[in-house]
Design a protein around this motif. Sequence first.
Motif, PDB file in Angstrom:
ATOM      1  N   GLY A 132       0.768  -1.238   0.000  1.00 21.85           N
ATOM      2  CA  GLY A 132       0.000   0.000   0.000  1.00 21.85           C
ATOM      3  C   GLY A 132       0.795   1.281   0.000  1.00 21.85           C
ATOM      4  O   GLY A 132       0.263   2.329  -0.377  1.00 21.85           O
ATOM      5  N   ALA A 133       2.064   1.248   0.428  1.00 22.28           N
ATOM      6  CA  ALA A 133       2.844   2.476   0.503  1.00 22.28           C
ATOM      7  C   ALA A 133       3.940   2.560  -0.544  1.00 22.28           C
ATOM      8  O   ALA A 133       4.641   3.567  -0.619  1.00 22.28           O
ATOM      9  CB  ALA A 133       3.465   2.610   1.899  1.00 22.28           C
ATOM     10  N   ALA A 134       4.123   1.518  -1.351  1.00 22.75           N
ATOM     11  CA  ALA A 134       5.278   1.436  -2.243  1.00 22.75           C
ATOM     12  C   ALA A 134       4.972   1.974  -3.639  1.00 22.75           C
ATOM     13  O   ALA A 134       3.961   1.621  -4.239  1.00 22.75           O
ATOM     14  CB  ALA A 134       5.764  -0.008  -2.333  1.00 22.75           C
ATOM     15  N   TRP A 135       5.876   2.816  -4.145  1.00 19.87           N
ATOM     16  CA  TRP A 135       5.860   3.254  -5.536  1.00 19.87           C
ATOM     17  C   TRP A 135       7.005   2.544  -6.261  1.00 19.87           C
ATOM     18  O   TRP A 135       8.104   2.416  -5.715  1.00 19.87           O
ATOM     19  CB  TRP A 135       6.074   4.764  -5.636  1.00 19.87           C
ATOM     20  N   HIS A 136       6.775   2.140  -7.479  1.00 21.84           N
ATOM     21  CA  HIS A 136       7.777   1.384  -8.224  1.00 21.84           C
ATOM     22  C   HIS A 136       8.066   2.061  -9.561  1.00 21.84           C
ATOM     23  O   HIS A 136       7.150   2.492 -10.263  1.00 21.84           O
ATOM     24  CB  HIS A 136       7.267  -0.039  -8.513  1.00 21.84           C
ATOM     25  N   CYS A 152      17.968   0.453 -13.317  1.00 16.39           N
ATOM     26  CA  CYS A 152      17.966   0.551 -11.853  1.00 16.39           C
ATOM     27  C   CYS A 152      16.517   0.520 -11.377  1.00 16.39           C
ATOM     28  O   CYS A 152      15.703   1.348 -11.801  1.00 16.39           O
ATOM     29  CB  CYS A 152      18.644   1.841 -11.400  1.00 16.39           C
ATOM     30  N   TYR A 153      16.204  -0.425 -10.533  1.00 16.91           N
ATOM     31  CA  TYR A 153      14.860  -0.559  -9.960  1.00 16.91           C
ATOM     32  C   TYR A 153      14.786   0.266  -8.683  1.00 16.91           C
ATOM     33  O   TYR A 153      15.632   0.141  -7.792  1.00 16.91           O
ATOM     34  CB  TYR A 153      14.581  -2.033  -9.677  1.00 16.91           C
ATOM     35  N   VAL A 154      13.765   1.105  -8.589  1.00 18.18           N
ATOM     36  CA  VAL A 154      13.598   2.006  -7.446  1.00 18.18           C
ATOM     37  C   VAL A 154      12.252   1.756  -6.784  1.00 18.18           C
ATOM     38  O   VAL A 154      11.217   1.650  -7.463  1.00 18.18           O
ATOM     39  CB  VAL A 154      13.698   3.486  -7.879  1.00 18.18           C
ATOM     40  N   VAL A 155      12.264   1.662  -5.452  1.00 17.37           N
ATOM     41  CA  VAL A 155      11.045   1.640  -4.653  1.00 17.37           C
ATOM     42  C   VAL A 155      11.076   2.876  -3.767  1.00 17.37           C
ATOM     43  O   VAL A 155      12.089   3.146  -3.090  1.00 17.37           O
ATOM     44  CB  VAL A 155      10.937   0.373  -3.792  1.00 17.37           C
ATOM     45  N   THR A 209      10.570   9.285  -0.066  1.00 23.62           N
ATOM     46  CA  THR A 209      11.730   8.617   0.520  1.00 23.62           C
ATOM     47  C   THR A 209      12.092   7.411  -0.344  1.00 23.62           C
ATOM     48  O   THR A 209      11.217   6.609  -0.689  1.00 23.62           O
ATOM     49  CB  THR A 209      11.433   8.154   1.954  1.00 23.62           C
ATOM     50  N   LEU A 210      13.356   7.299  -0.692  1.00 30.59           N
ATOM     51  CA  LEU A 210      13.830   6.156  -1.449  1.00 30.59           C
ATOM     52  C   LEU A 210      14.069   4.990  -0.496  1.00 30.59           C
ATOM     53  O   LEU A 210      14.849   5.104   0.440  1.00 30.59           O
ATOM     54  CB  LEU A 210      15.119   6.494  -2.197  1.00 30.59           C
ATOM     55  N   LEU A 211      13.378   3.876  -0.745  1.00 26.60           N
ATOM     56  CA  LEU A 211      13.482   2.700   0.114  1.00 26.60           C
ATOM     57  C   LEU A 211      14.421   1.643  -0.452  1.00 26.60           C
ATOM     58  O   LEU A 211      15.021   0.874   0.297  1.00 26.60           O
ATOM     59  CB  LEU A 211      12.097   2.069   0.313  1.00 26.60           C
ATOM     60  N   HIS A 212      14.514   1.598  -1.776  1.00 32.40           N
ATOM     61  CA  HIS A 212      15.336   0.568  -2.426  1.00 32.40           C
ATOM     62  C   HIS A 212      15.839   1.113  -3.750  1.00 32.40           C
ATOM     63  O   HIS A 212      15.066   1.656  -4.543  1.00 32.40           O
ATOM     64  CB  HIS A 212      14.504  -0.697  -2.669  1.00 32.40           C
ATOM     65  N   VAL A 213      17.130   0.972  -3.963  1.00 31.59           N
ATOM     66  CA  VAL A 213      17.757   1.375  -5.222  1.00 31.59           C
ATOM     67  C   VAL A 213      18.666   0.223  -5.625  1.00 31.59           C
ATOM     68  O   VAL A 213      19.661  -0.051  -4.959  1.00 31.59           O
ATOM     69  CB  VAL A 213      18.559   2.684  -5.062  1.00 31.59           C
ATOM     70  N   SER A 214      18.333  -0.465  -6.705  1.00 33.19           N
ATOM     71  CA  SER A 214      19.073  -1.679  -7.042  1.00 33.19           C
ATOM     72  C   SER A 214      20.484  -1.393  -7.535  1.00 33.19           C
ATOM     73  O   SER A 214      21.378  -2.230  -7.363  1.00 33.19           O
ATOM     74  CB  SER A 214      18.311  -2.492  -8.096  1.00 33.19           C
TER      75      SER A 214
END
Length: 292
Positions: free
Chosen positions: A183-187, A197-200, A214-219
């Motif tokens: 529910g809170a994640a943007w992809h 580069c995959y960003v969440v 806020t950047l949660l994941h940066v591959s």
Amino acid sequence: MVDGPRGVDVAPIRDEDVQAVGEFLHRHLNSRLSGRLWARSALPTWTVDAPNHGFLLRQGDDIVGVYLAFYSERPVADGTGSRKVCNLAAWCVLEEHRAHGVRLVRAMLRQKGYDFVDLSPSGNVVDLNTRLGFEFLDTTSAMVPNVPLPSRRGVRVLTRPTDIERALPEHELAVYRDHRHAGAAWHFVVQVGEESCYVVARRDRRKRMPVFATLLHVSDPAVLARAGHAPYRHLLLRHRTLVTLAEHRVAGRPPRLSRPQRAPRRRMYRSPHQTPASSIDYLYSELTCVPW
């Protein structure tokens, strides 16, 4: 389980408790989220053998305290296996029962074999966690203005699910599918030439203003850096956020227009396995599930 005085009991949150827990959190923690949305957010979108959804305090038939948890299995740093993680999430206890709140923490930490992470501790929780052996993650962050600068030649931002799936390698595709409905994640995927580069990311609030990403994941932070301002332009135009908060340990080197964030959020962890801080990430957690 009943282990307390004056008729206040501690019990695990089961599937059948989730709707009542959601209503409690709506009334007493964050009313911007409806009870139904809280309940939906408490259920992870990935498959995991979880012992519970956290713990609650009950007096008679009434819930008087809640501590949500999100469980996952994450790879160990050397790639030789997995580790079990318990993310300590939303914690709320009615004022008249505040003295019982620590019993929820003890119930959580009595669960053996888990790394514990607390990604949004506040107030006295930080001091309590410190006394319980939690350590701080390095959350040194940059504030990046999301301005509509032109994209560099050869840079694309992919947002359609089919395009994202085609662009991702197998291990990142598994992460995307686990979080696609969180529910809170943007992809999105940033492509620079032949590299991706995959960003969440997620929406965040500062001083009650919901204009931060806020950047949660940066591959691949190196690809993100070569993309220039295109990712931040996307976060402005698609998600109406004015500033992106980018932790160095997540996103790598910040772009030229950024400036240091003076007081980044504190994040903490406790590991019986001496798990290095570099192995702790923000996937499979409340940060992807709860859109506060």
